[in-house]
Enzyme design. Structure first.
Site, PDB file in Angstrom:
ATOM      1  NE  ARG A  55       0.352   1.407   3.323  1.00 53.39           N
ATOM      2  CZ  ARG A  55       1.332   2.273   3.541  1.00 53.39           C
ATOM      3  NH1 ARG A  55       2.576   1.882   3.621  1.00 53.39           N
ATOM      4  NH2 ARG A  55       1.076   3.561   3.658  1.00 53.39           N
ATOM      5  NE  ARG A  89      -6.263   0.784  -1.494  1.00 52.23           N
ATOM      6  CZ  ARG A  89      -5.492   1.255  -0.507  1.00 52.23           C
ATOM      7  NH1 ARG A  89      -4.204   0.989  -0.485  1.00 52.23           N
ATOM      8  NH2 ARG A  89      -6.014   2.045   0.431  1.00 52.23           N
ATOM      9  CD  GLN A 183      -2.676   2.212   6.934  1.00 51.71           C
ATOM     10  OE1 GLN A 183      -3.218   2.421   8.028  1.00 51.71           O
ATOM     11  NE2 GLN A 183      -3.350   2.229   5.805  1.00 51.71           N
ATOM     12  CG  ASP A 224      -3.128   8.011  -0.957  1.00 44.59           C
ATOM     13  OD1 ASP A 224      -2.944   8.487   0.171  1.00 44.59           O
ATOM     14  OD2 ASP A 224      -2.811   6.851  -1.272  1.00 44.59           O
ATOM     15  CG  ASN A 234      -2.309  11.374   3.126  1.00 45.63           C
ATOM     16  OD1 ASN A 234      -1.705  10.644   2.357  1.00 45.63           O
ATOM     17  ND2 ASN A 234      -1.970  11.518   4.398  1.00 45.63           N
TER      18      ASN A 234
HETATM   19  C1  LIG Z   1       3.563   7.819   0.067  1.00 45.27           C
HETATM   20  S1  LIG Z   1       1.905   7.559  -0.271  1.00 45.27           S
HETATM   21  C2  LIG Z   1       1.370   6.949   1.235  1.00 45.27           C
HETATM   22  C3  LIG Z   1      -0.081   7.224   1.464  1.00 45.27           C
HETATM   23  O1  LIG Z   1      -0.870   6.057   1.135  1.00 45.27           O
HETATM   24  C4  LIG Z   1      -1.517   5.654   2.317  1.00 45.27           C
HETATM   25  O2  LIG Z   1      -2.763   5.052   2.120  1.00 45.27           O
HETATM   26  P1  LIG Z   1      -2.869   3.435   2.123  1.00 45.27           P
HETATM   27  O3  LIG Z   1      -2.052   2.944   3.282  1.00 45.27           O
HETATM   28  O4  LIG Z   1      -4.365   3.162   2.259  1.00 45.27           O
HETATM   29  O5  LIG Z   1      -2.339   3.006   0.767  1.00 45.27           O
HETATM   30  C5  LIG Z   1      -1.666   6.938   3.083  1.00 45.27           C
HETATM   31  O6  LIG Z   1      -2.664   7.762   2.532  1.00 45.27           O
HETATM   32  C6  LIG Z   1      -0.295   7.511   2.898  1.00 45.27           C
HETATM   33  O7  LIG Z   1      -0.120   8.852   3.178  1.00 45.27           O
END
Ligand SMILES: CSC[C@H]1O[C@H](OP(=O)(O)O)[C@H](O)[C@@H]1O
Length: 339
Positions: A55, A89, A183, A224, A234
């Site tokens: 992700r 996604r 995360q 994002d 984001n």
């Molecule tokens: C460096 S982009 C990371 C960005 O993506 C994450 O979302 P996800 O974990 O659902 O893919 C999150 O928005 C982060 O800031």
């Protein structure tokens, strides 16, 4: 960052091509273990993105690039492979940028490698530029994970912090745990611990407490998708951090490579927001939090208006929202980015 991967200590990258498969650090397993998910076809790649084995916007893009090259190597129907991977996604713009890039380069494996190397080098530049914003003993708050695992090696929001650490500035990081997939607590904390960068995991609800007490020097987050006017999507919870930062007079920066900017969008209102399974909210480690009768809502992202953004840290430099047209012009002249 060096970690033991498949019994061998090597530099961590989130995704790579080796032994005719796409190898992906399985982010669902960290911090308990470092395991490698092996994708053998486009179905595996689509699953890995959708189930968040991998992700983070740039990492999703790199995974799609390798995945499409793998599909071509396997003789798959490419229209089907593109459709499968492209429908995983909806929010991260890097996914669609990578698909366009690979299509323009005939889904060639060398093109996938070039895409990965370009993203890595650009995020290193983000680290160099962003480091200038971090004072000696600076205290930075970040949300979710925008580190090596979300990109490849340097990360975006964590890249400036890595440079500050290397330069001996002794940065401290407030790590938002980032419900519901955690995360921050699981991935960002793990990355910082591996590199001896001082930090503390905090409940998402505690960010305002530290900001109001004057303990946060700046906020750096990833993104994002960023619209032309500087509104950006984001991880859910970013918007409220941005409002709190403005309320407390704290600089708020967004770190992202050019592949995350979608200049076809006038504003953040047009950014598609992924709704994920309610069980991600209802359960933690398989244990239900609330009563059986209760349902949950689970938007994976929110949109922060540009007025809350101090600047965007990119591979081209640092831009205020009002200066993004200058960055757009650079992207249009950038052979790699202008797909
Ligand atoms: C460096 S982009 C990371 C960005 O993506 C994450 O979302 P996800 O974990 O659902 O893919 C999150 O928005 C982060 O800031």
């Amino acid at each position: 960052m060096k970690v033991a991967i498949e019994g061998e200590v090597r530099t961590l990258v989130a995704v790579w091509f080796e032994d005719n498969v796409v190898k992906i650090i399985d982010q669902r397993k960290i911090p308990e273990s470092v395991e490698v998910f092996k994708a053998r076809n486009s179905d595996d790649i689509a699953f890995a993105i959708k189930d968040m084995v991998v992700r983070g916007a740039p990492a999703i893009g790199v995974t799609a690039a390798y995945g499409l090259a793998l599909a071509k190597m396997n003789g798959e129907d490419m229209e089907s492979a593109v459709r499968k991977i492209g429908s995983t996604r909806p929010t991260a713009y890097d996914l669609f940028k990578a698909i366009r890039y690979m299509k323009e380069n005939n889904y060639d494996m060398n093109a996938a490698r070039r895409y990965a190397n370009e993203i890595s080098g650009r995020c290193r530049k983000i680290g160099e530029y962003g480091n200038e914003l971090i004072p000696e003993n600076g205290k930075i708050l970040t949300h979710c994970n925008a580190g090596a695992l979300a990109v490849l090696d340097w990360g975006t929001a964590l890249a400036p912090i890595r440079f500050a650490k290397m330069e001996g500035k002794n940065p401290f990081v407030f790590v938002d745990e980032t419900r519901p997939r955690l995360q921050g607590a699981r991935l960002t904390a793990w990355e910082l611990a591996q590199e001896g960068i001082d930090h503390a995991i905090i409940a998402d609800n505690a960010a305002g407490f530290y900001m109001r007490r004057g303990e946060v020097d700046l906020v750096i987050v990833g993104a994002d998708r960023i619209a032309s006017n500087g509104d950006f999507a984001n991880k859910i919870g970013t918007y409220e951090k941005a409002v709190l930062a403005k309320e407390n007079g704290i600089p708020f920066y967004v770190a992202a490579p050019g592949s995350t900017f979608d200049f076809s969008l006038k504003s953040g209102d047009e950014i598609p927001i992924e709704e994920r399974d309610e069980n991600e909210v209802l359960f933690v480690n398989g244990k239900r939090l609330g009563p059986e009768e209760s349902r949950a809502k689970n938007p994976a992202f929110d949109v922060t208006p540009a007025k809350y953004v101090t600047g965007f840290i990119t591979e081209y430099g640092i831009y205020k929202p009002s200066e993004l047209s200058q960055m757009k012009a650079k992207i249009e002249r950038d052979l790699f980015m202008r797909v």
